[in-house]
Design an enzyme around this catalytic site. Structure first.
Site, PDB file in Angstrom:
ATOM      1  N   GLY A 199      47.711  39.727  42.487  1.00 25.53           N
ATOM      2  CA  GLY A 199      47.486  40.337  41.193  1.00 25.53           C
ATOM      3  C   GLY A 199      47.060  39.343  40.136  1.00 25.53           C
ATOM      4  N   CYS A 200      47.429  39.641  38.896  1.00 21.38           N
ATOM      5  CA  CYS A 200      46.848  38.956  37.742  1.00 21.38           C
ATOM      6  C   CYS A 200      47.220  37.488  37.635  1.00 21.38           C
ATOM      7  CB  CYS A 200      47.245  39.697  36.467  1.00 21.38           C
ATOM      8  SG  CYS A 200      46.547  41.373  36.369  1.00 21.38           S
ATOM      9  N   TYR A 201      48.302  37.042  38.275  1.00 23.43           N
ATOM     10  CA  TYR A 201      48.644  35.626  38.167  1.00 23.43           C
ATOM     11  C   TYR A 201      48.124  34.794  39.339  1.00 23.43           C
ATOM     12  CZ  TYR A 201      52.770  37.320  40.850  1.00 23.43           C
ATOM     13  OH  TYR A 201      53.604  37.929  41.748  1.00 23.43           O
TER      14      TYR A 201
END
Length: 354
Positions: A141-143
């Site tokens: 995901g986003c990280y």
């Protein structure tokens, strides 16, 4: 010492933000939810989002929005990913001022799967040798950009002669759904496509990658989730997320872990994943940052929306131009977890003196 010497970014050609808004409002009809959607979209801080889909695939020319003739299967979406993700990644790589001869490739991509992997495809199309070492980071995901850059840091610190090509490429627009409820339409209104590439090497002028930061919030496992369905990847993003982030960052112990004990207002630069306006507002509030501290992240949100793992790379690219003496990178994703690292600028003369 591991240093980012350059970052380059790329977005596809189709700006679909205005068409998506029109489509979403049309799906909600003459309802209270349609008016609420329009108000929230206007306050989102997003003016542009980009998609690898052409107008024919997206049906934008007919005013029907994404997948106007029905939601395609996951396999159909992955066929587009297999073709479009390497192309967009290579566009970002081609914009690097100097690629050199990478010894390692670290690729983060969470919006698709293909085997041979996108890491192998990129290496082959760049004409790199078969002995180049590869790492593929998926579905974080986003990280994931943080994980990719920290992985490059570990490689360079263990092999000082290494030259690591770090790539993030996300095709979030492949996973828009045909649901007519307000919540999934609002969530879909955040995401777009983008790619970034960076060179990480040893003791060069650039952005020095410092100590990593990791923290998972207690009792938060269901706040951000992804599952693979028959019509793409289905994401759940709870409305509780911004409040939980703000509360966590307000804890002095968490704040000290992030900044290394330095008061947040004394940090020169903040590269925060632009997951949405409410996320950036929560970080600003939780850390008591001055209003301009997150300008780079807010500009990325305005111009591109949330591009999952690539978003943070876009913010770092903007921040690098200012050569900040100190900085913190933060991103939030499934878990709910926070990942980050501290950074600072190193000039050529300081490098030579070292």
């Amino acid at each position: 010492m591991a240093v980012i010497t350059a970052i380059a970014t790329a977005v596809p050609d189709l700006d679909f933000e205005k068409d998506y808004r029109r489509w979403a409002i049309g799906r909600l009809g003459e309802s209270r939810e349609a008016k609420l959607y329009e108000r929230m979209a206007q306050r989102s801080g997003i003016e542009h989002r980009w998609s690898v889909l052409g107008e024919e695939d997206a049906r934008l020319d007919e005013g029907l929005g994404f997948y106007g003739n029905g939601a395609p299967s996951t396999s159909a979406r992955m066929a587009i990913y297999a073709r479009a993700a390497p192309d967009l990644a290579l566009r970002a790589i081609a914009s690097l001022p100097e690629l050199g001869r990478p010894t390692h490739i670290v690729v983060a991509s969470c919006t698709g799967f293909v085997a041979p992997g996108i890491d192998q495809i990129i290496a082959l199309r760049l004409g790199l040798g078969s002995d180049v070492e590869r790492v593929l980071i998926g579905f974080m995901g986003c990280y994931a950009a943080v994980t990719a850059l920290r992985t490059a840091r570990h490689i360079v610190r263990s092999q000082p002669g290494a030259r690591v090509l770090v790539v993030t490429v996300e095709l979030s627009s492949l996973h828009h759904q045909e649901e007519m409820d307000l919540e999934p339409l609002l969530m879909g209104a955040q995401f777009g496509d983008g790619a970034a590439a960076a060179i990480v090497t040893h003791n060069a002028p650039g952005l020095v990658l410092g100590e990593g930061i990791s923290a998972a919030l207690e009792d938060s496992e269901g706040l951000i989730t992804w599952r693979i369905g028959d019509t793409g990847f289905h994401m759940k993003l709870s409305g509780e997320v911004p409040g939980r982030i703000a509360a966590a960052l307000a804890d002095p112990a968490v704040r000290a872990r992030i900044t290394g004990g330095v008061p947040p207002e004394e940090i020169a630069a903040w590269a925060v994943h632009a997951g949405g306006r409410s996320i950036l507002d929560a970080v600003e509030k939780g850390l008591h940052l001055p209003p301009a501290a997150l300008d780079a992240s807010r500009e990325v949100l305005r111009m591109c929306g949330n591009m999952s793992s690539s978003t943070l790379m876009f913010a770092l690219n903007r921040i690098m131009r200012g050569r900040p003496a100190s900085g913190v990178a933060l991103a939030f994703g499934p878990g709910l977890a926070m990942e980050g690292f501290r950074f600072g600028w190193q000039d050529a003369d300081k490098r030579d003196a070292a």
